[in-house]
Write an enzyme that holds these catalytic residues in place. Sequence first.
Site, PDB file in Angstrom:
ATOM      1  N   LYS A  23      65.897 132.913  18.479  1.00  0.00           N
ATOM      2  CA  LYS A  23      64.585 132.417  18.821  1.00  0.00           C
ATOM      3  C   LYS A  23      64.915 131.209  19.545  1.00  0.00           C
ATOM      4  CE  LYS A  23      61.969 130.868  15.460  1.00  0.00           C
ATOM      5  NZ  LYS A  23      61.001 131.074  14.348  1.00  0.00           N
ATOM      6  N   CYS A  41      53.028 125.990  21.519  1.00  0.00           N
ATOM      7  CA  CYS A  41      53.164 127.474  21.829  1.00  0.00           C
ATOM      8  C   CYS A  41      53.940 127.740  23.264  1.00  0.00           C
ATOM      9  CB  CYS A  41      51.951 128.353  21.424  1.00  0.00           C
ATOM     10  SG  CYS A  41      51.998 130.078  21.971  1.00  0.00           S
ATOM     11  N   CYS A  43      54.603 131.247  23.360  1.00  0.00           N
ATOM     12  CA  CYS A  43      54.783 132.948  23.670  1.00  0.00           C
ATOM     13  C   CYS A  43      53.460 133.400  24.016  1.00  0.00           C
ATOM     14  CB  CYS A  43      55.077 133.467  22.035  1.00  0.00           C
ATOM     15  SG  CYS A  43      53.633 133.200  21.051  1.00  0.00           S
ATOM     16  N   HIS A  56      54.472 133.800  17.118  1.00  0.00           N
ATOM     17  CA  HIS A  56      55.623 134.364  17.716  1.00  0.00           C
ATOM     18  C   HIS A  56      56.409 135.144  16.761  1.00  0.00           C
ATOM     19  CE1 HIS A  56      56.761 130.518  15.845  1.00  0.00           C
ATOM     20  NE2 HIS A  56      57.756 131.107  15.293  1.00  0.00           N
TER      21      HIS A  56
END
Length: 75
Positions: A23, A41, A43, A56
Site C-alpha cells: 500500500k 484520501c 483512492c 481504500h
Amino acid sequence: SSAMVVRVEGQTINPEIRKTEEKVVDSVVVTELSKPLTAYCRCWRSGTFPLCDGGHVKHNKATGDNVGPLLLKKQ
Ligand code: FES
C-alpha cells in the site's frame, strides 16, 4: 487538447506508482496542525473525501490496487 479522466468501479487508480509495495502511504510531518494525525484520501473512494475513511481497503481488495492515504502528522 483536453483530457478526461473516467473512474470506473473495479478499476485500479494507481497503474504504476510503487507497485511493489502493498500500500502506497506517504507521511508529511508538520508543526502546525489542529489534530495529531489527518489522513487524506488518494483512492477517490472515501465517503468523507477529501479525508480517508478506510474505503481504500475495499478498493484494494476488489481491484488488486495498492493505494493508501497521505498522512499529515503533527511533529
Ligand atoms: Fe481513499 Fe483511504 S479511503 S485513501
